[in-house]
Design an enzyme around this catalytic site. Structure first.
Site: not given
Length: 440
Positions: A22, A114-115
């Site tokens: 993350d 974003d993960e």
DNA sequence: TCTGGGGTCCTAGGACCC
DNA sequence: TCTGGGGTCCTAGGACCC
């Protein structure tokens, strides 16, 4: 309150290793990486929307949270640097981040911008090191190559890996082995667990279950009796039994595409509300066409000031992503939902039942020549939009009305010069005639 | 707790058919 | 038309996610 039944949590060390990564304050971090002079300063993105989309850790330390109005931010943190979101740049960082991860394992699931989840199982040998060492190297590579930090969790399942990545932020690395599971679930409020929302947490609280550990320790009978499939799966994952696979195929096909806009202040004006709706429809269609998809159903929804009221769904006689074909159903849905003398705050549209454009069929009574011509027109429209920006070409039905011009003025946008050119076109518009307007 | 704009999946219940 | 049992398909709504 029912007593919490216990269940042993003993699992062999690493039957599999799932990593969750993350990025820390992703949008703000990208800005700081691109503009080094912003490092160490409170950076906020979301200027265009008026609320905080992302806040750097410097800003978070001053009490700035996601979703807060920018007017509040100025009070909390007068020296904050407020930037509009620059999705193109963030997407580039995202792509490069996933590329770096794929150097470590081919099994990377791009979960969001974003993960990511990565399956590390079996890679210790090739890296001559523990899973922890592999994770550290990945974290390092991202920081040195991209200039942003990420937080990582490694465990036996996706849900546990997520618990890990959240455990220490920013720049954290948390390993949760089978033997350690209970330590991380102990103090963890149940609603913090991925897949458990406020509703389910409230329900389980009635049985005396408040932490993730309480839940993990309930026995199978209880879980099967009281909870549906998704929560049973979370329960297995919390106990270290992986049931969610790392999914490799990049999400290509949308099930639905929706567009919604909230406006302030709320409006009583039917024409304005409908124009908003039509604009949403156009935007949704543009996206559908970009992915070569066509809708078989159209959902129309209007929300009042209290945000109540749900939508109506209309089946389409032909799968399409062309606004001209959709204005009649849109009007129908609008008329079914719209109540006069009601204040509306939001309109929205969902293109549902999407199928590949190539799979659309001509009905028995369709005018094929007309449909093909329409296709060519929209090809041109899409090309123009690409060259000159979205909305260089618009349907007259979604042209701003006077009231909208006021609304936009209130938000400080440029006044719409074109508005006055289209007086008197409402009638044609209601007849469903395709009006195209090229903005100058 | 909601902010605001996207999405997904699951379940229950009704319609319809044999 | 209701009886009865069984299956499938569709839809609305709920819950959750970023």
């Amino acid at each position: 309150m029912a007593p919490v039944e216990t269940q042993p949590l003993t699992i062999s060390s690493w039957p599999q290793a799932i990593l969750h990564l993350d990025a820390d304050a992703f949008f703000a971090s990208c800005e700081q990486a691109v503009h080094p002079e912003l490092k160490g300063r409170p950076v906020i993105t979301g200027k265009e929307r008026g609320i905080v989309a992302a806040a750097s850790y410097e800003a978070k330390a001053r009490g700035v949270q996601r979703g807060v109005r920018l007017s509040e931010v100025k009070k909390l943190c007068p020296d904050a640097v407020i930037l509009p979101s620059d999705y193109e740049t963030y997407s580039l960082f995202s792509v490069r981040m996933f590329e770096i991860m794929r150097r470590f394992s081919p099994d990377v699931e791009e979960y969001s911008i974003d993960e990511a989840f990565v399956d590390l199982t079996g890679l210790r040998r090739s890296f001559h090191g523990s899973y922890e060492v592999i994770a550290e190297k990945m974290q390092q590579a991202i920081e040195t190559e991209l200039g942003i930090t990420v937080s990582i969790g490694v465990s036996l399942s996706k849900v546990l890996a997520k618990v890990g990545s959240k455990h220490k932020k920013p720049n954290g690395l948390t390993m949760i082995s089978g033997r350690d599971i209970h330590r991380y679930l102990q103090g963890l409020p149940l609603e913090k667990v991925w897949g458990i929302g406020p509703n389910t947490a409230a329900f389980l609280r009635k049985f005396g279950i408040t932490t993730a550990l309480d839940f993990a320790r309930k026995d199978l009978r209880f879980v099967e009796q009281h909870l549906s499939k998704p929560y049973q799966e979370v329960w297995h994952e919390l106990n270290g039994r992986s049931v969610y696979p790392v999914v490799l195929e990049s999400k290509s096909a949308y099930q639905s595409i929706s567009k919604a806009r909230t406006f302030t202040p709320a409006s009583l004006d039917e024409t304005f509300v409908f124009a908003q709706l039509a604009k949403n429809l156009e935007n949704a269609c543009i996206k559908a066409r970009r992915y070569k998809l066509a809708a078989t159903r159209l959902v129309v929804f209007l929300r009042t000031q209290e945000f109540t009221g749900s939508g109506v769904e209309i089946k389409l006689s032909r799968a399409t992503a062309y606004p001209v074909e959709l204005f009649a159903p849109l009007r129908e849905g609008f008329d079914q939902t719209y109540r006069p003398r009601t204040l509306y705050r939001q309109t929205g549209v969902v293109l549902a039942g999407l199928i590949a454009e190539s799979a659309t069929q001509y009905g028995l009574f369709d005018d094929t020549a007309k449909i093909e011509k329409m296709g060519r027109i929209y090809d041109v429209v899409d090309q123009l939009s690409e060259k000159f920006g979205k909305h260089s070409v618009q349907h007259a039905a979604s042209l701003p009305t006077k009231q909208q011009a006021q609304h936009e003025g209130a938000r400080g946008d440029a006044p719409q010069r074109t508005a006055s050119l289209f007086k008197g076109e409402n009638k044609r518009q209601r007849l469903g005639l395709p009006l195209l307007h090229i903005k100058v």
